[in-house]
Design an enzyme around this catalytic site. Structure first.
Site, PDB file in Angstrom:
ATOM      1  N   ARG A 127      21.793  60.166   4.092  1.00 52.77           N
ATOM      2  CA  ARG A 127      21.643  58.930   4.875  1.00 52.77           C
ATOM      3  C   ARG A 127      22.036  57.698   4.066  1.00 52.77           C
ATOM      4  O   ARG A 127      22.457  56.681   4.633  1.00 52.77           O
ATOM      5  CB  ARG A 127      20.211  58.806   5.418  1.00 52.77           C
ATOM      6  CG  ARG A 127      19.910  59.799   6.528  1.00 52.77           C
ATOM      7  CD  ARG A 127      18.475  59.694   7.000  1.00 52.77           C
ATOM      8  NE  ARG A 127      17.532  60.055   5.950  1.00 52.77           N
ATOM      9  CZ  ARG A 127      17.137  61.295   5.675  1.00 52.77           C
ATOM     10  NH1 ARG A 127      17.606  62.293   6.391  1.00 52.77           N
ATOM     11  NH2 ARG A 127      16.292  61.549   4.704  1.00 52.77           N
ATOM     12  N   GLU A 134       8.409  68.242  -5.669  1.00 53.84           N
ATOM     13  CA  GLU A 134       6.996  68.625  -5.661  1.00 53.84           C
ATOM     14  C   GLU A 134       6.851  70.088  -6.106  1.00 53.84           C
ATOM     15  O   GLU A 134       6.017  70.421  -6.928  1.00 53.84           O
ATOM     16  CB  GLU A 134       6.438  68.416  -4.254  1.00 53.84           C
ATOM     17  CG  GLU A 134       4.936  68.451  -4.206  1.00 53.84           C
ATOM     18  CD  GLU A 134       4.421  68.275  -2.789  1.00 53.84           C
ATOM     19  OE1 GLU A 134       5.228  68.030  -1.877  1.00 53.84           O
ATOM     20  OE2 GLU A 134       3.201  68.409  -2.620  1.00 53.84           O
TER      21      GLU A 134
HETATM   22  P1  AMP Z   1      12.331  60.932  -3.669  1.00 46.95           P
HETATM   23  O1  AMP Z   1      13.277  61.592  -4.616  1.00 46.95           O
HETATM   24  O2  AMP Z   1      10.984  61.591  -3.634  1.00 46.95           O
HETATM   25  O3  AMP Z   1      12.245  59.440  -3.883  1.00 46.95           O
HETATM   26  O4  AMP Z   1      12.900  61.171  -2.206  1.00 46.95           O
HETATM   27  C1  AMP Z   1      13.892  60.362  -1.695  1.00 46.95           C
HETATM   28  C2  AMP Z   1      14.868  61.115  -0.833  1.00 46.95           C
HETATM   29  O5  AMP Z   1      14.218  62.015   0.061  1.00 46.95           O
HETATM   30  C3  AMP Z   1      15.636  60.122   0.017  1.00 46.95           C
HETATM   31  O6  AMP Z   1      17.023  60.446  -0.083  1.00 46.95           O
HETATM   32  C4  AMP Z   1      15.093  60.277   1.408  1.00 46.95           C
HETATM   33  O7  AMP Z   1      16.144  60.333   2.333  1.00 46.95           O
HETATM   34  C5  AMP Z   1      14.286  61.581   1.418  1.00 46.95           C
HETATM   35  N1  AMP Z   1      12.879  61.413   1.863  1.00 46.95           N
HETATM   36  C6  AMP Z   1      11.775  61.605   1.099  1.00 46.95           C
HETATM   37  N2  AMP Z   1      10.642  61.406   1.790  1.00 46.95           N
HETATM   38  C7  AMP Z   1      11.026  61.039   3.040  1.00 46.95           C
HETATM   39  C8  AMP Z   1      10.314  60.652   4.247  1.00 46.95           C
HETATM   40  N3  AMP Z   1       8.972  60.609   4.313  1.00 46.95           N
HETATM   41  N4  AMP Z   1      11.046  60.319   5.333  1.00 46.95           N
HETATM   42  C9  AMP Z   1      12.407  60.350   5.281  1.00 46.95           C
HETATM   43  N5  AMP Z   1      13.117  60.709   4.199  1.00 46.95           N
HETATM   44  C10 AMP Z   1      12.452  61.047   3.091  1.00 46.95           C
END
Ligand code: AMP
Length: 176
Positions: free
Chosen positions: A64, A101
């Site tokens: 996205r 996770e």
């Molecule tokens: P992180 O590495 O944990 O910061 O996760 C970020 C990536 O995961 C981004 O590219 C988001 O598109 C996706 N993502 C993580 N959590 C969500 C959520 N609750 N809703 C939508 N996309 C998420």
């Protein structure tokens, strides 16, 4: 500049419970994309703080992030560079692992995607734990380029993703 506010974006974001798995509140940004004014406004807000001509490349994160990053690149007069999940880019790549996770994941960037010293705006749709963005930052640094700003449409503040991006200017439009 459009008159779209962060509150307008927030009201369009759809919460989908238990997607892609139980306990996750997925922030669905497709209603923002579907609305011409909100889409343009979201891109404007992601570019806040960055003058046209002040970055050479906008790096977007799979998948996205690509949508917003490519639009931001056109607005700022910069090129667009994708950070993709491992195995998707056809040419030689640098790879970076990061923790999830449960387990780990790997993102990749073409070895010649950024020139040394290039000024970069990094864009993704959402900052959660910050692992993905921090891995993208590591790839940008590996190529000798410099992050000017990191912009997110959404930040899940309670997950403390900013901690992993310490030292970089981080902006997010809608904060939960
Ligand atoms: P992180 O590495 O944990 O910061 O996760 C970020 C990536 O995961 C981004 O590219 C988001 O598109 C996706 N993502 C993580 N959590 C969500 C959520 N609750 N809703 C939508 N996309 C998420």
């Amino acid at each position: 500049m459009s008159s779209v506010t962060p509150a307008d974006i927030e009201s369009a974001i759809r919460n989908v419970a238990d997607f892609p798995k139980a306990g996750i509140q997925f922030k669905d940004i497709t209603p923002v994309l579907a609305d011409a004014q909100l889409l343009a406004g979201a891109v404007d807000l992601l570019c806040d703080g960055v003058q046209p001509g002040s970055v050479d490349s906008v790096v977007g994160i799979d998948a996205r992030g690509f949508i917003f990053a490519a639009a931001a690149a056109m607005k700022l007069g910069a090129g667009f560079v994708p950070v993709r999940k491992k195995g998707k880019l056809p040419y030689k790549t640098h790879e970076q692992d990061y923790a999830l996770e449960y387990g780990s994941a790997t993102v990749a960037m073409h070895v010649d995607a950024l020139k040394p010293g290039a000024r970069v705006l990094l864009v993704d749709d959402l900052l959660a734990t910050g692992g993905t963005a921090a891995a993208a930052v590591a790839l940008v640094k590996k190529l000798g380029a410099n992050i000017r700003q990191i912009s997110f449409l959404v930040e899940l503040k309670f997950l403390n993703g900013r901690e992993k991006l310490r030292g970089f200017p981080v902006r997010s439009i809608v904060v939960y």
